[in-house]
Each structure stands twice: as C-alpha cells, then as structure tokens.
Write an enzyme that holds these catalytic residues in place. Structure first.
Site, short mmCIF file in Angstrom:
data_model
loop_
_atom_site.label_atom_id
_atom_site.label_comp_id
_atom_site.label_asym_id
_atom_site.label_seq_id
_atom_site.Cartn_x
_atom_site.Cartn_y
_atom_site.Cartn_z
N LYS A 64 1.30 -1.49 -0.35
CA LYS A 64 0.18 0.43 -0.23
C LYS A 64 0.81 1.25 -0.11
O LYS A 64 1.10 1.80 0.93
CB LYS A 64 -1.26 0.30 1.67
CG LYS A 64 -2.03 -1.15 1.53
CD LYS A 64 -3.12 -1.40 0.12
CE LYS A 64 -4.29 -2.16 0.24
NZ LYS A 64 -5.11 -1.94 -0.30
N HIS A 75 6.95 10.43 11.67
CA HIS A 75 5.78 10.01 12.97
C HIS A 75 5.92 8.89 13.86
O HIS A 75 6.38 9.12 14.86
CB HIS A 75 4.50 10.12 12.47
CG HIS A 75 4.22 11.17 14.40
ND1 HIS A 75 4.48 11.55 14.83
CD2 HIS A 75 2.61 10.32 14.76
CE1 HIS A 75 3.97 11.83 16.67
NE2 HIS A 75 2.73 11.72 16.22
N THR A 132 -7.41 17.34 13.01
CA THR A 132 -5.61 17.63 12.88
C THR A 132 -5.82 19.09 13.80
O THR A 132 -4.50 18.84 14.10
CB THR A 132 -5.85 18.05 11.20
OG1 THR A 132 -5.91 16.65 10.27
CG2 THR A 132 -3.94 18.46 11.33
#
Length: 222
Positions: A64, A75, A132
């Site tokens: 993917k 991160h 976010t």
C-alpha cells in the site's frame, strides 16, 4: 484499542493527581510510589507506539505504497525510538504530560475511525479536519509545558527538555504542511468544482485524505 487508550488516559490522570505532580515542572524522583505508577502506565503507552509503528510495516507488506507518506513514517518511527529512550532514562516526572494529551487525542481519532466503518454515520463525519487541528494544539501545548520547565527548572534533565521541544516543533511544521495541502487545497477545489468535492471533503473520505491520514490523523495516525 479505543478502550485501551481510554484506560491509559484515565490512569495517567489519576496517578499524577494522587502523586501531586507539579503541572509546571515535575522531576523524576519526588513522588515516590506515584512515579512507579506513572512509569508503568507509560510503559503501556510505549507499547501502543510499537503497535502504531506496525501500521507502516503492514502497509509495506501489503504494498500500500500510496499510504506510506513521509509524515506517517517519520512520526511513527521516531515516536517508537524516542519512547524507548524515555522508558530507559526518564520514565516518569515531566514525561507524563505529552502522553496524557496524546491519549485524549487518540480517543477522538479511534472514535472517528470506528464510526467511519458504519455507512449510515458518514454524513456526520464532517469534523475530520478538526482532529488535525486538535493534534496541532496538542503539540503546541506540549512545547509550552516542556519549555516551562526550562524557564523554571525542577531538576528534570535539561537536554531532554530541549530535545522534546525541538522534536515537537518538527511535528508542528509537518502537520501544518499536511493541513494546508489537504484541507486548504480541497477547500479551493470545492470553490471551483462544486458539489462533488464538497461531498468528498465533508465526509472526510477523499482518497488524498485517506492516504495522508496516517500522518495527519492516525490510523489512518503529536
């Protein structure tokens, strides 16, 4: 996973409260049994970072590649390694603040993605971009909390404080970039392309958002 994160957040709040942790600055050895309790909770928090890091590995194994963004890899990989260091050298004290906020943010995120698997709930999932924003607020609060111990020290290692604030600054930069590219770009597209873009952005399932979500909103993923 959601229940696990809720338990982590609850235990962090209770243990630091009962240990009378100083919100402005807390050293590593003044709270006695509370420090041990916090360290145990943070160990499980570290374990959750290992599970999140597995996302990247699974993406690679399943090929993917479109979901493997720089933000996602940076991160998750850095958090996993940084928290290994934290658990070895600074497993309590000032280290409690970031995980407490992060656990709360993950409760919101896992709730969102749990609801997203229910087709009838898609019309109500207009608040993805606010996750976010919440992450960005989390990073800024963590930086402020970390620097408060620099301004008024309590014995927590100075180098760790500087590293923490610097690392969080890199996350702020990367997440702001993600936010602007994802939501502002989609907002501009909405103004020119009409209702189709509106539906994609409103429900939060535009393919670009899904691909980037492991960086900007986890699982997708400071």
């Amino acid at each position: 996973m959601l229940l696990w994160i809720i338990c982590l957040a609850q235990e962090l709040i209770l243990s630091t409260w009962e240990g009378a942790y100083n919100l402005q600055c807390q050293n590593l050895d003044s709270a006695g049994e509370a420090d041990v309790r916090v360290a145990k909770v943070l160990w499980w928090y570290y374990f959750s970072k290992a599970i999140e890091f597995m996302d990247t590995i699974f993406f690679v194994l399943r090929k993917k590649n479109s979901q493997i963004t720089f933000l996602h890899v940076y991160h998750h990989a850095t958090m996993f390694n940084i928290w290994w260091c934290v658990m070895n050298w600074i497993p309590c004290g000032q280290s409690f603040f970031g995980p407490t906020l992060n656990s709360f943010i993950h409760v919101l995120m896992y709730s969102y993605y749990g609801l997203s698997v229910i087709p009838s709930m898609h019309r109500y999932l207009w608040w993805k971009k606010y996750l976010t924003q919440a992450q960005l607020i989390q990073f800024l609060l963590t930086i402020s909390h970390t620097l408060s111990a620099v301004v008024k020290p309590c014995g927590f290692p100075f180098g760790c404080l500087i590293f923490q604030s610097s690392y969080m600054t890199t996350l702020v930069i990367l997440f702001v970039n993600f936010y602007l590219k994802t939501y502002k770009a989609k907002s501009s597209k909405l103004n020119t392309n009409g209702s189709t873009s509106s539906l994609e952005l409103k429900n939060g399932f535009h393919k670009d958002l899904v691909n980037a979500s492991n960086g900007g909103v986890h699982k997708k993923h400071n």
